[in-house]
Scaffold this motif. Structure first.
Motif, short mmCIF file in Angstrom:
data_model
loop_
_atom_site.label_atom_id
_atom_site.label_comp_id
_atom_site.label_asym_id
_atom_site.label_seq_id
_atom_site.Cartn_x
_atom_site.Cartn_y
_atom_site.Cartn_z
N HIS A 295 10.53 -54.84 -30.67
CA HIS A 295 11.78 -55.26 -30.01
C HIS A 295 12.56 -54.05 -29.51
O HIS A 295 12.54 -52.98 -30.12
N SER A 296 13.26 -54.23 -28.42
CA SER A 296 14.02 -53.13 -27.81
C SER A 296 15.17 -52.65 -28.69
O SER A 296 15.71 -51.55 -28.45
N ASP A 297 15.58 -53.42 -29.69
CA ASP A 297 16.68 -53.00 -30.57
C ASP A 297 16.22 -52.11 -31.72
O ASP A 297 17.06 -51.66 -32.52
N THR A 298 14.92 -51.84 -31.83
CA THR A 298 14.42 -51.05 -32.95
C THR A 298 15.07 -49.68 -33.02
O THR A 298 15.47 -49.22 -34.10
N ALA A 299 15.21 -49.00 -31.89
CA ALA A 299 15.79 -47.66 -31.90
C ALA A 299 17.23 -47.69 -32.40
O ALA A 299 17.63 -46.88 -33.25
N GLU A 377 28.98 -39.61 -34.66
CA GLU A 377 28.08 -40.19 -35.64
C GLU A 377 26.72 -40.52 -35.01
O GLU A 377 25.67 -40.27 -35.62
N VAL A 378 26.76 -41.06 -33.82
CA VAL A 378 25.51 -41.39 -33.13
C VAL A 378 24.72 -40.11 -32.86
O VAL A 378 23.51 -40.04 -33.11
N SER A 379 25.39 -39.07 -32.37
CA SER A 379 24.72 -37.82 -32.07
C SER A 379 24.08 -37.22 -33.31
O SER A 379 22.93 -36.75 -33.28
N ASN A 383 20.01 -36.82 -33.88
CA ASN A 383 19.43 -35.50 -34.16
C ASN A 383 18.62 -35.51 -35.45
O ASN A 383 17.56 -34.87 -35.54
N GLN A 384 19.10 -36.23 -36.45
CA GLN A 384 18.35 -36.33 -37.70
C GLN A 384 17.01 -37.02 -37.47
O GLN A 384 15.97 -36.59 -37.98
N LEU A 385 17.04 -38.10 -36.71
CA LEU A 385 15.82 -38.85 -36.46
C LEU A 385 14.82 -38.04 -35.63
O LEU A 385 13.61 -38.05 -35.91
N LEU A 386 15.32 -37.33 -34.64
CA LEU A 386 14.43 -36.51 -33.83
C LEU A 386 13.85 -35.35 -34.63
O LEU A 386 12.68 -34.99 -34.46
N VAL A 416 4.68 -42.99 -28.28
CA VAL A 416 4.99 -41.98 -27.29
C VAL A 416 6.43 -42.12 -26.78
O VAL A 416 7.08 -41.12 -26.47
N THR A 417 6.93 -43.34 -26.72
CA THR A 417 8.21 -43.59 -26.06
C THR A 417 9.40 -43.71 -26.99
O THR A 417 10.55 -43.73 -26.53
N ILE A 418 9.18 -43.76 -28.30
CA ILE A 418 10.28 -44.09 -29.21
C ILE A 418 11.35 -43.00 -29.24
O ILE A 418 12.54 -43.29 -29.35
N ASP A 419 10.97 -41.73 -29.12
CA ASP A 419 11.98 -40.68 -29.13
C ASP A 419 12.94 -40.81 -27.96
O ASP A 419 14.15 -40.62 -28.11
N ASP A 420 12.41 -41.13 -26.78
CA ASP A 420 13.29 -41.33 -25.63
C ASP A 420 14.21 -42.51 -25.86
O ASP A 420 15.38 -42.48 -25.47
N ALA A 421 13.71 -43.55 -26.50
CA ALA A 421 14.56 -44.70 -26.80
C ALA A 421 15.67 -44.32 -27.77
O ALA A 421 16.83 -44.75 -27.63
N ILE A 422 15.35 -43.48 -28.75
CA ILE A 422 16.36 -43.01 -29.70
C ILE A 422 17.44 -42.21 -28.97
O ILE A 422 18.65 -42.37 -29.22
N LYS A 423 17.04 -41.34 -28.07
CA LYS A 423 18.00 -40.50 -27.35
C LYS A 423 18.98 -41.33 -26.52
O LYS A 423 20.09 -40.89 -26.24
N LYS A 424 18.58 -42.51 -26.10
CA LYS A 424 19.41 -43.34 -25.24
C LYS A 424 20.37 -44.25 -26.00
O LYS A 424 21.19 -44.94 -25.39
N VAL A 425 20.28 -44.28 -27.32
CA VAL A 425 21.15 -45.16 -28.11
C VAL A 425 22.59 -44.68 -28.00
O VAL A 425 22.89 -43.50 -28.14
#
Length: 466
Positions: A295-299, A377-379, A383-386, A416-425
């Motif tokens: 699901h797109s909400d995972t990130a 907080e989001v930032s 950063n922790q997740l990345l 491959v794409t999950i990091d980019d999804a995290i960055k966009k949250v």
């Protein structure tokens, strides 16, 4: 062999684009090229539907070979819970072609060449893998392919392995969070097979007949229900040639692999469970229904989990641990093929009360839902997740192991794409998913209440002889 436990909210490593992204796909007769994403190329063995992922990585003369079967505890029913895991153990007992008596069993080969190897079972998959020198790859593929269909399944092997699995079960029963986790899932899911844990119920572990294990093997262990992953110092065409050599003669499953069509009925109110067992300190767990890992909400859910529990600046750490009410807090955001749970765990400090910790946890969740989170907080969470993703990217072995979870969830390209999804949250995304999923009527709350052993009676004083 081991069961894979929750991945918590930390995400798995993601590859950047490499030269392989633009390189022409390997042309090997008998394979259909599917796609290349993030340097990983996907092929299908036309003879039997085996899926193959290849990633050349030449930093060291080693290669990781892994086969992921699309079968886990979600495919079990009453009477066979834990069968996938027990079968995983029995997969190391040999075949007529490769066994200990001949001196060429899988463990003998891998230990002789200094390989690192293991197998794991989880809700949606079982995987077998080894990290070894590239010169030994063909020997391992030969054994791995052979045990896909030619496994010995003998009662004389089941009995001792059952005791090993039962010991793993008992270890889990003595872990407060694992014991509570099992009860929370069993209460949160009444129809969908995530209801039972991967280790299974004790009576099934002890009593499942070898004939049922054979039937389970004959249903699910086929090339069109598996994905082979090859990562490391290999030439893609040569690697595919070896796969074809040893897997190509295995036929497709004679019948379609049974689909899971059971859906969990809508939950219509909060649920509660209590576990009273021997222990020292209590635990509070609050679980919420969340969608599939695809699901797109995972990130955003992972960022939410980090904001609530990751590090000393997280909201629940400040609200609970800083105030000596808990020894620690954590969030397990389920990443699975089907809808699962996000669970907040709070391990109580000595003297803390379950009710107080539960109330503060819920108050913090409601405060976040109403007031949202800050960009800072989001930032920090992103950063922790990345960073966690980067640290986990430690060679072919780690990449294959983590890619395995994305194969199981149903879309390996998310790796491959999950990091980019995290960055966009964004902060708005975090508030939205909190209000969408952290709902009281979709929750299951569990308390682990430690039961201390009774005090031994005071010794009777011995009267001196007169």
């Amino acid at each position: 062999m081991k069961l894979r436990h929750f991945l918590s909210f930390s995400l798995l490593p993601v590859l950047g684009l490499s030269a392989a992204e633009t390189a022409a796909p390997a042309a090997v007769d008998g394979f259909h090229y599917v796609k290349t994403v993030g340097g990983i190329s996907e092929y299908t063995l036309e003879a039997n539907g085996l899926d193959v992922l290849v990633l050349p990585e030449h930093s060291a003369p080693v290669v990781t070979f892994m086969v992921t079967y699309h079968v886990g505890s979600r495919n079990e029913v009453t009477g066979t819970t834990g069968a996938t895991h027990l079968l995983e153990h029995l997969m190391f007992k040999g075949t007529p072609n490769f066994n200990r008596a001949k001196g060429n069993s899988v463990d003998q080969l891998l230990e002789r060449v200094g390989a690192v190897y293991n197998a794991t079972t989880w809700l949606d998959r079982t995987n077998y893998f080894a990290n070894l020198g590239r010169e030994h790859l063909e020997d391992y593929i030969a054994i791995e392919a052979d045990r896909m269909r030619n496994l010995w399944l003998r009662e004389s092997d089941r009995r001792p392995e059952m005791t090993v699995v039962r010991n793993e079960f008992e270890i889990g029963e003595n872990n407060p969070i694992q014991a509570l986790d099992k009860e929370i899932y069993a209460s949160a899911y009444v129809a969908q097979p995530y209801h039972h844990s991967t280790i299974g119920w004790r009576s099934d572990i002890e009593n499942v007949p070898i004939e049922k294990l054979r039937a389970f093997y004959d249903v699910f262990y086929w090339p069109d229900n598996a994905t082979v992953t090859i990562i490391g110092d290999v030439d893609p065409a040569a690697a595919l040639g070896l796969v074809k050599k040893y897997y190509g003669a295995i036929p497709k499953a004679p019948k379609p692999i049974p689909a899971i069509y059971t859906e969990e009925p809508a939950q219509s109110g909060p649920r509660r469970v209590t576990v009273k067992r021997a222990g020292q300190l209590g635990v509070v767990g609050i679980a919420y229904k969340i969608p599939s890992g695809r699901h797109s909400d995972t990130a955003a859910l992972n960022v939410l989990g980090a904001i609530l529990t990751s590090g000393k600046n997280s909201r629940l750490y400040r609200a609970l641990t800083d105030k000596n009410l808990t020894t620690g807090v954590s969030a397990d955001v389920g990443f699975f093929h089907d809808p699962s749970l996000a669970i907040i765990y709070a391990s109580l400090a000595p003297g803390a009360k379950h009710a107080d910790v539960e109330k503060i946890t819920i108050d913090e969740v409601e405060r976040l839902k109403s007031g949202g989170v800050t960009a800072a907080e989001v930032s920090s969470a992103v950063n922790q997740l990345l960073a966690s993703s980067a640290y986990a990217r430690d060679g072919a072995f780690a990449i294959a192991s983590n890619l395995n979870e994305y194969i199981a969830v149903g879309d390996w390209t998310l790796y491959v794409t999950i990091d980019d999804a995290i960055k966009k949250v964004t902060a708005e995304d975090v508030k939205r998913v909190a209000n969408t999923y952290l709902l009281e009527d979709q929750s299951t709350t569990g308390w682990f209440i430690p039961v201390l052993p009774p005090e031994a009676p005071a010794p009777v004083p011995v009267q001196p002889a007169k």
